[in-house]
Structures are given as structure tokens and as C-alpha cells.
Design an enzyme around this catalytic site. Sequence first.
Site, PDB file in Angstrom:
ATOM      1  N   GLY A   1       0.705  -4.331  10.211  1.00 48.22           N
ATOM      2  CA  GLY A   1       1.921  -3.953   9.502  1.00 48.22           C
ATOM      3  C   GLY A   1       1.923  -2.449   9.300  1.00 48.22           C
ATOM      4  O   GLY A   1       0.883  -1.857   8.994  1.00 48.22           O
TER       5      GLY A   1
ATOM      6  N   CYS B   1      -0.651   0.904   6.226  1.00 47.27           N
ATOM      7  CA  CYS B   1      -0.911  -0.059   7.305  1.00 47.27           C
ATOM      8  C   CYS B   1      -1.867  -1.137   6.809  1.00 47.27           C
ATOM      9  O   CYS B   1      -2.688  -0.886   5.929  1.00 47.27           O
ATOM     10  CB  CYS B   1      -1.568   0.630   8.499  1.00 47.27           C
ATOM     11  SG  CYS B   1      -0.568   1.838   9.340  1.00 47.27           S
ATOM     12  N   ASP B   2      -1.759  -2.300   7.414  1.00 54.91           N
ATOM     13  CA  ASP B   2      -2.750  -3.340   7.185  1.00 54.91           C
ATOM     14  C   ASP B   2      -2.788  -4.251   8.406  1.00 54.91           C
ATOM     15  O   ASP B   2      -1.746  -4.539   8.996  1.00 54.91           O
ATOM     16  CB  ASP B   2      -2.451  -4.165   5.942  1.00 54.91           C
ATOM     17  CG  ASP B   2      -3.690  -4.907   5.481  1.00 54.91           C
ATOM     18  OD1 ASP B   2      -4.494  -4.300   4.748  1.00 54.91           O
ATOM     19  OD2 ASP B   2      -3.887  -6.059   5.898  1.00 54.91           O
ATOM     20  N   SER B   3      -3.988  -4.663   8.773  1.00 56.11           N
ATOM     21  CA  SER B   3      -4.164  -5.480   9.967  1.00 56.11           C
ATOM     22  C   SER B   3      -4.747  -6.846   9.630  1.00 56.11           C
ATOM     23  O   SER B   3      -5.586  -6.970   8.737  1.00 56.11           O
ATOM     24  CB  SER B   3      -5.116  -4.784  10.952  1.00 56.11           C
ATOM     25  OG  SER B   3      -4.627  -3.530  11.340  1.00 56.11           O
TER      26      SER B   3
ATOM     27  N   LYS C   1       0.828  -1.206   0.000  1.00 56.05           N
ATOM     28  CA  LYS C   1       0.000   0.000   0.000  1.00 56.05           C
ATOM     29  C   LYS C   1       0.862   1.256   0.000  1.00 56.05           C
ATOM     30  O   LYS C   1       0.634   2.188  -0.784  1.00 56.05           O
ATOM     31  CB  LYS C   1      -0.933  -0.005   1.211  1.00 56.05           C
ATOM     32  CG  LYS C   1      -2.025  -1.048   1.126  1.00 56.05           C
ATOM     33  CD  LYS C   1      -2.860  -1.048   2.400  1.00 56.05           C
ATOM     34  CE  LYS C   1      -3.991  -2.048   2.320  1.00 56.05           C
ATOM     35  NZ  LYS C   1      -4.850  -1.998   3.521  1.00 56.05           N
TER      36      LYS C   1
END
Length: 193
Positions: free
Chosen positions: A103, A66-68, A50
Site C-alpha cells: 500500500g 507504505c506497508d507491505s 501511517k
Amino acid sequence: MIVLASASTARLALLRSAGFDPKVIVSGVDEEAVTAPNPAQLALTLAQAKARSVAATLSEGVVIGCDSVLELDGRPYGKPSSKEDAIDRWRLMRGRTGRLLTGHCLIDATTGREASETGKTVVRFGTPSMEEIEAYAATGEPLHVAGAFTLDGHGGWFVEGIEGDHGNVLGISLPLVRELLAELGYAVTSFWR
């Protein structure tokens, strides 16, 4: 300039409440096409994809991607695909403990320098009844969030506790972002409005 490479209203709200005024540019990365050997690496790889996608379109600014994902039994769980999927997920989660992994990837678009890390927060789920789970799924909220739960919405009723940074569960860890900004040579206070 801070750029948030995410459509997450929770991430945006948290950054705004902490003094940032980020520009939002959604990356358009196909999350389903990304794979990794473990849940923590998956969260980080998605965050990097991203941030890199958005940073490639800019000549200045710091991009935050960010990624969860929720890790349960060593498996990653992102957003549920349907109301039924959310109900099944809650059947699996209730009364158990998982790890919410987010992340974080920051890229200085001016220099191309990058700093990244995965934040980890332990989450202890309560034991909602099937009636409560079905009512929660009917709100639609769990369909929009990794792990099918929130702390700051209807899902907060069903989380008994966490160990670690609550912001990480909301989608962005402020202390981790501060550390990553420092790696890139910036003081977090220089971005406060």
C-alpha cells in the site's frame, strides 16, 4: 520536502538511490490493531494510517506512507512473530506463488490532499530444503520483513522470479510513487537532490 513515514531501511535506501533525500518520521501506528476485508485493502489501510499519522504533525512536505503484506491463498502475511513462525511460513510458501502487496499513501501536508494505491507483484518462491529454511530463519532477516523474505538479501536465493515491479517487493514502487505525486500536482524530478 519528502517525508518517509516508515522505519524501513530498504524503502529509505531505494528512495535515496533514486535521487530523493527523505526525512524519516516513524508513525508509531499499531499495525496489529488494523483490520481490512482483504490483503490488498489491509496493505492500503496500513499505509494510509501511517501517512495520516505523520502528516497530522506537519505543516508542509509530502508524506509517503507504505506497508507491505504477502498474499497467499487469499490470506495476508506480514512479518513473522518468531524464528519458528518464519520457518512455518517458508514451509507454506516454498514451491508456490504469492502476491506481494504494498500500500502506498502520499499526503501533501500543506493542502491535505491525498493519493493512494496498492502495488501488486507476483512472487514465485523456490524450493529451499529444510536445512536452508532453518539457516535463513537463523539469520533473523525474515523476522523484519513482510512475507518473511527479501529479494535484496539472504532471501533472494530462494525467490525464483517475480512479475511486476521489484521495488514494490522491496517495499516501495518508484513508478507508483511517481504517479501518485503527479496526482498531487508534483513532478517527481522536483524532489531530486
